[in-house]
Scaffold this motif. Structure first.
Motif, PDB file in Angstrom:
ATOM      1  N   ARG A  41      -2.556  -0.186 -16.033  1.00 54.10           N
ATOM      2  CA  ARG A  41      -2.596   1.262 -15.791  1.00 54.10           C
ATOM      3  C   ARG A  41      -3.261   1.995 -16.953  1.00 54.10           C
ATOM      4  N   ASP A  61      -6.132   4.496  -6.677  1.00 55.92           N
ATOM      5  CA  ASP A  61      -6.026   3.043  -6.563  1.00 55.92           C
ATOM      6  C   ASP A  61      -5.367   2.384  -7.780  1.00 55.92           C
ATOM      7  N   ASP A  63      -2.469   2.680  -9.423  1.00 51.99           N
ATOM      8  CA  ASP A  63      -1.097   2.195  -9.291  1.00 51.99           C
ATOM      9  C   ASP A  63      -1.014   0.989  -8.374  1.00 51.99           C
ATOM     10  N   ARG A  64      -1.779   0.997  -7.282  1.00 51.68           N
ATOM     11  CA  ARG A  64      -1.755  -0.152  -6.370  1.00 51.68           C
ATOM     12  C   ARG A  64      -2.270  -1.412  -7.057  1.00 51.68           C
ATOM     13  N   ILE A  65      -3.302  -1.285  -7.850  1.00 54.67           N
ATOM     14  CA  ILE A  65      -3.850  -2.439  -8.544  1.00 54.67           C
ATOM     15  C   ILE A  65      -2.860  -2.945  -9.592  1.00 54.67           C
ATOM     16  N   GLU A  67       0.285  -2.805  -9.485  1.00 58.12           N
ATOM     17  CA  GLU A  67       1.400  -3.466  -8.801  1.00 58.12           C
ATOM     18  C   GLU A  67       0.979  -4.771  -8.144  1.00 58.12           C
ATOM     19  N   LYS A  69      -1.045  -5.021  -5.523  1.00 67.24           N
ATOM     20  CA  LYS A  69      -1.284  -4.845  -4.090  1.00 67.24           C
ATOM     21  C   LYS A  69      -2.780  -4.724  -3.825  1.00 67.24           C
ATOM     22  N   VAL A  71      -6.320  -3.329  -2.481  1.00 70.51           N
ATOM     23  CA  VAL A  71      -6.906  -2.005  -2.256  1.00 70.51           C
ATOM     24  C   VAL A  71      -7.948  -2.171  -1.153  1.00 70.51           C
TER      25      VAL A  71
END
Length: 72
Positions: A41, A61, A63-65, A67, A69, A71
């Motif tokens: 982050r 994107d 936060d998703r990366i 975690e 997850k 994209v």
């Protein structure tokens, strides 16, 4: 006739030490995962919007990366 062998060592997490070491390893893995997400982050957050667009990302994107997850 049944026999019970008591001389064989037990493996796994059935002993108190085994459970403690498994819990410690789990806690350590959680801390390492948290730190990796924090560093990701921070690094991506330092990029400007143009640099993020160059690698196909936007600010939403990050936060998703971090975690892990995907994209889309």
């Amino acid at each position: 006739m049944a026999a019970f062998d008591t001389t064989r060592p037990t493996y796994g997490t059935s002993s108190l030490f085994g459970r403690f070491s498994a819990m410690t390893a789990s806690l350590l893995a959680a801390i390492v995962d948290w730190n990796d997400a924090r560093a990701t982050r921070q690094t991506l957050g330092q990029l400007n919007d143009r640099e993020l667009a160059d690698i196909g990302l936007c600010r939403a994107d990050i936060d998703r990366i971090a975690e892990g997850k995907p994209v889309f």
